[in-house]
Design a protein around this motif. Sequence first.
Motif, PDB file in Angstrom:
ATOM      1  N   PHE A   1      31.065  31.634  32.911  1.00  0.00           N
ATOM      2  CA  PHE A   1      32.422  31.193  33.235  1.00  0.00           C
ATOM      3  C   PHE A   1      32.687  31.337  34.740  1.00  0.00           C
ATOM      4  O   PHE A   1      33.222  30.430  35.389  1.00  0.00           O
TER       5      PHE A   1
ATOM      6  N   LEU B   1      31.468  38.918  34.245  1.00  0.00           N
ATOM      7  CA  LEU B   1      30.123  38.381  34.449  1.00  0.00           C
ATOM      8  C   LEU B   1      29.887  37.208  33.509  1.00  0.00           C
ATOM      9  O   LEU B   1      30.467  37.149  32.432  1.00  0.00           O
TER      10      LEU B   1
ATOM     11  N   ILE C   1      33.622  36.796  39.779  1.00  0.00           N
ATOM     12  CA  ILE C   1      33.108  37.708  38.752  1.00  0.00           C
ATOM     13  C   ILE C   1      34.072  38.853  38.425  1.00  0.00           C
ATOM     14  O   ILE C   1      34.362  39.095  37.257  1.00  0.00           O
ATOM     15  N   PRO C   2      34.616  39.533  39.421  1.00  0.00           N
ATOM     16  CA  PRO C   2      35.546  40.606  39.064  1.00  0.00           C
ATOM     17  C   PRO C   2      36.795  40.088  38.355  1.00  0.00           C
ATOM     18  O   PRO C   2      37.441  40.821  37.624  1.00  0.00           O
ATOM     19  N   ILE C   3      37.132  38.841  38.555  1.00  0.00           N
ATOM     20  CA  ILE C   3      38.352  38.312  37.952  1.00  0.00           C
ATOM     21  C   ILE C   3      38.106  37.848  36.521  1.00  0.00           C
ATOM     22  O   ILE C   3      38.861  38.184  35.613  1.00  0.00           O
ATOM     23  N   VAL C   4      37.041  37.103  36.281  1.00  0.00           N
ATOM     24  CA  VAL C   4      36.831  36.553  34.939  1.00  0.00           C
ATOM     25  C   VAL C   4      35.643  37.199  34.224  1.00  0.00           C
ATOM     26  O   VAL C   4      35.301  36.813  33.120  1.00  0.00           O
TER      27      VAL C   4
ATOM     28  N   THR D   1      30.919  28.645  36.591  1.00  0.00           N
ATOM     29  CA  THR D   1      31.578  27.351  36.453  1.00  0.00           C
ATOM     30  C   THR D   1      32.773  27.245  37.395  1.00  0.00           C
ATOM     31  O   THR D   1      32.977  26.212  38.053  1.00  0.00           O
ATOM     32  N   MET D   2      33.546  28.326  37.442  1.00  0.00           N
ATOM     33  CA  MET D   2      34.709  28.310  38.326  1.00  0.00           C
ATOM     34  C   MET D   2      34.284  28.130  39.788  1.00  0.00           C
ATOM     35  O   MET D   2      34.883  27.370  40.547  1.00  0.00           O
TER      36      MET D   2
ATOM     37  N   VAL E   1      32.894  27.774  52.200  1.00  0.00           N
ATOM     38  CA  VAL E   1      32.403  28.980  51.533  1.00  0.00           C
ATOM     39  C   VAL E   1      31.361  28.580  50.487  1.00  0.00           C
ATOM     40  O   VAL E   1      31.644  27.787  49.604  1.00  0.00           O
TER      41      VAL E   1
ATOM     42  N   ILE F   1      21.625  34.849  39.971  1.00  0.00           N
ATOM     43  CA  ILE F   1      21.192  35.939  40.843  1.00  0.00           C
ATOM     44  C   ILE F   1      22.302  36.962  41.033  1.00  0.00           C
ATOM     45  O   ILE F   1      22.049  38.161  41.127  1.00  0.00           O
ATOM     46  N   VAL F   2      23.553  36.508  41.058  1.00  0.00           N
ATOM     47  CA  VAL F   2      24.663  37.454  41.194  1.00  0.00           C
ATOM     48  C   VAL F   2      25.338  37.705  39.848  1.00  0.00           C
ATOM     49  O   VAL F   2      26.387  38.345  39.797  1.00  0.00           O
TER      50      VAL F   2
ATOM     51  N   ILE G   1      30.770  35.395  43.513  1.00  0.00           N
ATOM     52  CA  ILE G   1      30.965  36.838  43.685  1.00  0.00           C
ATOM     53  C   ILE G   1      32.445  37.176  43.638  1.00  0.00           C
ATOM     54  O   ILE G   1      32.863  38.201  43.101  1.00  0.00           O
ATOM     55  N   ALA G   2      33.257  36.303  44.189  1.00  0.00           N
ATOM     56  CA  ALA G   2      34.700  36.537  44.161  1.00  0.00           C
ATOM     57  C   ALA G   2      35.260  36.361  42.750  1.00  0.00           C
ATOM     58  O   ALA G   2      36.206  37.047  42.361  1.00  0.00           O
TER      59      ALA G   2
ATOM     60  N   LEU H   1      27.766  30.591  45.913  1.00  0.00           N
ATOM     61  CA  LEU H   1      27.333  31.920  45.498  1.00  0.00           C
ATOM     62  C   LEU H   1      28.377  32.967  45.863  1.00  0.00           C
ATOM     63  O   LEU H   1      28.632  33.910  45.100  1.00  0.00           O
ATOM     64  N   ILE H   2      28.997  32.780  47.009  1.00  0.00           N
ATOM     65  CA  ILE H   2      30.006  33.748  47.447  1.00  0.00           C
ATOM     66  C   ILE H   2      31.291  33.568  46.647  1.00  0.00           C
ATOM     67  O   ILE H   2      31.947  34.544  46.275  1.00  0.00           O
TER      68      ILE H   2
END
Lengths: 258, 304, 273
Positions: free
Chosen positions: B145, B142, B137-140, B148-149, B127, B221-222, B134-135, B130-131
């Motif tokens: 951070f 924008l 961002i909703p957790i930690v 980095t994850m 994976v 970008i994301v 995207i996964a 970048l993808i």
Amino acid sequence: MISFKNASVTYPGGVHALRDVTLDIPPGQMIVIVGLSGAGKSTLIRAINGLVPLTGGDVRVDGRSVTQASGRQLRELRAEVGMIFQTFNLVKRTTVLNNVLMGRMHGTAWWRTLLGRYPADDLEYAMRALERVEIVEKAYVRASNLSGGQQQRVGIARALAQEPKVLLADEPVASLDPPTSHVVMRDLQRINRELGITTIVNLHFLDLARQYGERIIGLREGDIVFDGRGEDADEQVFRDIYGRSLTADDVLEAKAEL
Amino acid sequence: MTKLDTPIAAVSQARPRRPRATGRLLLNAALAVLFLGAALTVEVDLTRLLEAPAAIWRILVLMFSAPDWSELERASGLMLESIHIAWIGTIMGAILSLPLAFLAAKNVTSRTGSTVVRQVLNAIRAVPELILAIAFIPIVGLGAFAGTMAIGLHSIGTLGKLASEAIEGIDPGPVEAATSVGAPRMAVMRWGVLPQVLPEIVAFWLYRFEINIRAAAILGIVGAGGIGEGLSQTIIYRRWDRAGVYVIVIVLATVAIDAVSSRIRRRIIGGGDRAIKTEADMVTDGHGQSGPDPAKGPNPRDFG
Amino acid sequence: MSAAGVESAPSRQRRPARPRRSPWAYVSVIAFLALTWWAGSDRFGIGFSVPELIENATRAGGIVSDFLDPQWIYWTALIGPFIETFQMAVIGGVIGCSIALVVAFLASKVTTPNTAAYLADKALLNILRALPDILYALVFVAAVGIGPLAGIIALILFNIGVVAKLLSETVDGVDLGPSEAAQAAGGNRFQQIRAAVFPQVLPNYLAFSLYTFELNLRASTVLGIVGAGGIGTLINVERAAFRYDRIAVIIVAIFVIVFVVESISIALRRRLV
């Protein structure tokens, strides 16, 4: 006719590989050049087809100067001079036939080279060259699958496919075992005698040199120190050429006994 | 046919027939069909294709003829953030990948165990960062951070794979020696295995850092932090004079860090043959994915 | 010394003092720690903290449960975009690898003895490779519009960078003998390269090309995020709609496809060289 006139080669760093060499080689001779490694044998041979440019003097092949030839003239001249190498210099990942066809490339159109499609005539030349060294049955075999002796015969076929007037052989047997060495040397002798091709061979085994050399030229530190018939080259002559007493390493038969 | 027309010495030799090249022909035909099929069916506007070179050239001129240097400060600050992301992400990946690498090595762990861990590492690698971002961002939220994850997680996959291969390539002698004196398993790993592979593994880490710099440059970008954010904004608002500054900053920073890092890497590996071999072992494509080394082709260590 | 069970030999050998560690070792460790603190700190860097991570993760429970409960039926919507991703990977790969073949020979000292030309090509390749593929896509989308064309052009540049670099390094290492033989037979530079160098690197070239196709597939899954076509386009759409149950399906699909293609490519490559 090959003639060296005051030919010199000095490599960057000041090593004198050839010093003021003047030498005439009439057509059809079988010449063996002997000398220690570093004596200038390789340079002498490569000066004939311009792979090593002279830094002084001139070399002429059939009256044409190698030093003054343009790129195209040099390639035309090389087309008439076949060359055989110590390490065979085959493209191991392609077929024997493709390797031999390399000998025909000087007259081939660029797009034919690009596509790897040679004219039927060239194919015929290549096949005949392979027949002459008796290895035609391997034409479509990858070169890497051949033994050392077979690979050197392919190297000879590649040079023969050029229809050369002159054949240069740079230590052709140094990577081979003694029996195979004799086979390759006899091939070269036959080519010289039957086809009348001037043949110049670098060797360092004195017994091979005496046996096959019509004429022997001794090189020492870039100077010609002997030039005479094979039968006249006795051990004293070789001691002079090598500048030291002879050892078992200088004789092929001695190597065979080890 | 002059000279070669002379009688041939040997007994008549049969010329072999030209072998058929059916396989190669089929392969070429398949490739041609695949390419033409793709080219004819893809939804590309022909007029746009013809205009493309001129359009791209126009933008390049806009970008680099007169860059707006007032943007330099912001661009450098964001590039620094990208470097931070790459650094912390690489450390995360390095720490977490090390035990996994031991577990994935066939000569350390049991056959089934190593296969399972190896497939997990492969799965993580598959994976793109970048993808993953995207996964995350909703957790930690924008920002840097999330980036980095994403980089850390992806690095676990790639570093774990490279390190496990290094471990499988060790000389078994020292392990045998350590085992023969009755050392516990942990001690065998620490003194028999680790010293042999540590330089190589540290070199992998640095190499991964170089790749992660590139990855961290696009995460913005994301919305996952770093210089990509500024760049994509200037492009969206068609501020080409500013976008040029961002591109220049990215190129300079990447090339400079590559130069320093590869020098350190060479020192760690100890120069000479080994450095060259390791360079080839890693696919130095530098674009975020490390895979098996295509230069070696038949690498028996690729998949186990 | 009986405690250790070793009789010390009564000799005059001197035990050496424990060697001191190189000061560079300390400098490196301190530099490493300082860099890490700087990069991770809240004030100067990205503000990395584990407690915050845990807190965030628990707060985002709804989204996580969406992720973990994918809407599997959605996979049918992925077929079209995936075909586009494949098309992009194939077209970009074939064109890019073809151009790379020429560029690679220009970037090796073996085949391009002109120092200036070869250094210029190397420098160009380094710049080309310093930028990630998606940045190219970003620019090309602006230049030629949204759609796979921008992605294909980006992949072409990306492939030139990868294949030309790997191949030029292979060319650097070829056996020079056959080239000398071709030269001695009167071949010009082009013929030397075609007949003596190219066959030596062909298997590697094919392996690199296969490998790039694999990279393309991975890359073209994300190109759509900036509007350059392929499956990534869907990610953007679903992200805007907060449909994480669908994004999960997309991620799983990308994973499966990349994984399968990689396995096939590795098996093929292994037979090549």
